[in-house]
Design a protein around this motif. Structure first.
Motif, short mmCIF file in Angstrom:
data_model
loop_
_atom_site.label_atom_id
_atom_site.label_comp_id
_atom_site.label_asym_id
_atom_site.label_seq_id
_atom_site.Cartn_x
_atom_site.Cartn_y
_atom_site.Cartn_z
N LEU A 159 3.45 8.88 9.42
CA LEU A 159 3.29 8.66 8.24
C LEU A 159 3.98 10.26 8.19
O LEU A 159 4.78 11.24 8.54
CB LEU A 159 1.01 9.43 7.90
N GLU A 160 3.65 10.94 7.14
CA GLU A 160 5.28 12.03 6.51
C GLU A 160 3.91 13.17 7.00
O GLU A 160 2.48 14.00 6.76
CB GLU A 160 4.87 11.83 5.28
N ALA A 182 0.99 -0.66 -0.18
CA ALA A 182 0.62 -0.27 -0.31
C ALA A 182 0.98 1.42 0.11
O ALA A 182 1.59 1.44 1.06
CB ALA A 182 -0.83 0.25 1.67
N ALA A 183 0.16 2.29 -0.48
CA ALA A 183 1.74 3.49 -0.46
C ALA A 183 0.13 4.20 -1.41
O ALA A 183 -0.30 4.53 -1.62
CB ALA A 183 2.36 3.16 -2.49
N GLY A 184 1.07 5.86 -0.71
CA GLY A 184 0.15 6.72 -0.59
C GLY A 184 0.77 7.78 -1.90
O GLY A 184 2.02 7.58 -2.18
N THR A 205 -3.18 4.57 -1.15
CA THR A 205 -4.17 4.28 -0.93
C THR A 205 -4.69 5.34 0.32
O THR A 205 -5.78 5.94 0.99
CB THR A 205 -4.39 4.17 0.78
N ASP A 206 -4.04 6.82 -0.43
CA ASP A 206 -4.35 7.60 0.24
C ASP A 206 -2.93 8.76 -0.49
O ASP A 206 -1.95 8.76 -0.68
CB ASP A 206 -4.02 8.26 1.46
N CYS A 209 -1.34 12.26 -0.75
CA CYS A 209 -0.83 13.08 0.17
C CYS A 209 0.25 14.87 -0.98
O CYS A 209 0.62 15.06 -1.34
CB CYS A 209 0.88 12.19 -0.20
N TYR A 218 6.12 15.31 2.63
CA TYR A 218 5.73 15.27 1.01
C TYR A 218 5.89 15.80 -0.20
O TYR A 218 6.50 15.85 -1.16
CB TYR A 218 4.22 15.29 1.29
N VAL A 258 10.08 4.87 3.23
CA VAL A 258 10.25 4.93 4.36
C VAL A 258 10.22 4.06 5.12
O VAL A 258 9.77 3.24 5.52
CB VAL A 258 9.53 6.50 4.79
N VAL A 295 4.85 7.02 -1.73
CA VAL A 295 5.97 6.38 -0.16
C VAL A 295 4.61 5.15 -0.19
O VAL A 295 3.16 5.73 0.30
CB VAL A 295 5.83 7.96 -0.22
N GLY A 296 5.59 4.25 0.45
CA GLY A 296 4.92 3.45 1.72
C GLY A 296 6.49 3.25 2.72
O GLY A 296 7.47 4.20 2.18
N MET A 297 5.76 2.25 3.15
CA MET A 297 6.89 1.62 4.31
C MET A 297 7.74 -0.25 4.07
O MET A 297 7.86 -0.68 5.48
CB MET A 297 5.93 2.40 5.54
N ILE A 308 -7.00 4.04 4.82
CA ILE A 308 -6.00 3.45 4.13
C ILE A 308 -6.35 1.64 3.63
O ILE A 308 -6.76 1.51 2.45
CB ILE A 308 -4.99 3.89 4.67
#
Ligand code: HPA
Length: 271
Positions: free
Chosen positions: A191-192, A112-114, A233-234, A236, A197, A186, A208-210, A249
């Motif tokens: 979150l950022e 999942a990523a923003g 999922t979102d 930013c 962002y 990251v 961006v994701g983890m 998310i």
């Protein structure tokens, strides 16, 4: 030392019937349902596999599943390990080395990523074409890494081009939106900030994701062809940032699941 551990992990899985997997799949967010579609499954819980990272409480259901998908033998990781849970780079990539030693020839990853690229909408999918490692370390920074592959692993094309082309063709045929973009990893779990962002956009990230990047580095170290797809999922937007709702998310990721599962099943058919 790590080789001895790998041998024990692999011997255990082989004794359970994990014989000849061709494909490895990391079921991140967005692909969970694929686990239910595996035919003739054999399961091994992470906590029973010698030398596997110990699963945390949140992760009690983590397991490897071996079985058939679209006529091909696959080993599937249900539940992955993240740096933000307190694991280190070697822990989170250990399962990739195990699947490689079991004999997989291809690796698929989802996450999942923003969206940093504001042309992307929630629920869209993004094919990862390249990445930026912002996790502050490497899964290859350990003594004896040279026994497994090049220490100075080439990363000029980390995501397999033929499989990427196949996925884009499948997406077009199935009328699924599949952007191609750059994934920045990251550590999280926070979150950022808006400023972060903005920075991610400036340095060239689309999402961006983890997760994912350490696994991809190790797959490249092992010369294992890999493809990875993010569920967006979102959005930013630093100039209009809403507070993040993690539940939302997860829900967005779930709504995109059928598209992701379709893409990967069709990809397996082409192999
Ligand atoms: N940032 C980091 N990781 C994420 C995000 C995000 O906005 N969305 C989903 N995973």
């Amino acid at each position: 030392m790590i080789q001895k551990q790998l041998n024990e992990s692999v011997a255990y899985l082989q004794s359970k019937g994990f014989d000849t997997p061709e494909i490895g799949i990391v079921l991140g967010t967005g692909l969970g349902k694929l686990a239910e579609q595996i035919e003739d499954p054999i399961e091994a819980h992470y906590n029973h596999i010698p030398f596997f990272p110990l699963a945390t409480v949140e992760f009690h259901s983590g397991k490897l599943i071996y079985g058939t998908i679209e006529g091909k033998k696959a080993v599937v990781m249900q539940g992955r390990f993240h740096l933000y849970e307190g694991y280190d780079f070697l822990d989170i990539t250990y399962p990739i080395r195990v699947m490689h030693q079991l004999g997989i020839k291809k690796l698929f990853i989802s996450n999942a990523a923003g969206a940093i690229n504001l042309d992307y909408k929630e629920g869209d999918l993004m094919l990862i074409e390249d990445h930026i490692n912002l996790q502050g370390g490497s899964p290859l920074a350990f003594k004896g890494v040279g026994k497994f592959g090049d220490r100075f692993t080439d990363m000029s094309e980390p995501y397999d081009v033929p499989m990427r082309k196949s996925l884009l063709a499948i997406a077009q045929k199935e009328d699924i939106t599949l952007h191609g973009g750059v994934y920045a990893s990251v550590v999280g779990p926070q979150l950022e900030t808006k400023a972060e962002y903005r920075m991610l956009k400036i340095i060239g990230a689309d999402a961006v994701g983890m997760s994912t990047v350490p696994e991809v580095i190790v797959a490249n170290h092992l010369n294992l062809p890999i493809v990875a797809v993010s569920v967006i999922t979102d959005e930013c937007d630093p100039d209009n940032l809403k507070s993040v709702d993690i539940q939302r998310i997860i829900e967005t990721a779930e709504t995109a699941e059928p598209k992701m599962v379709k893409l990967f099943r069709e990809l397996i058919k082409t192999l």
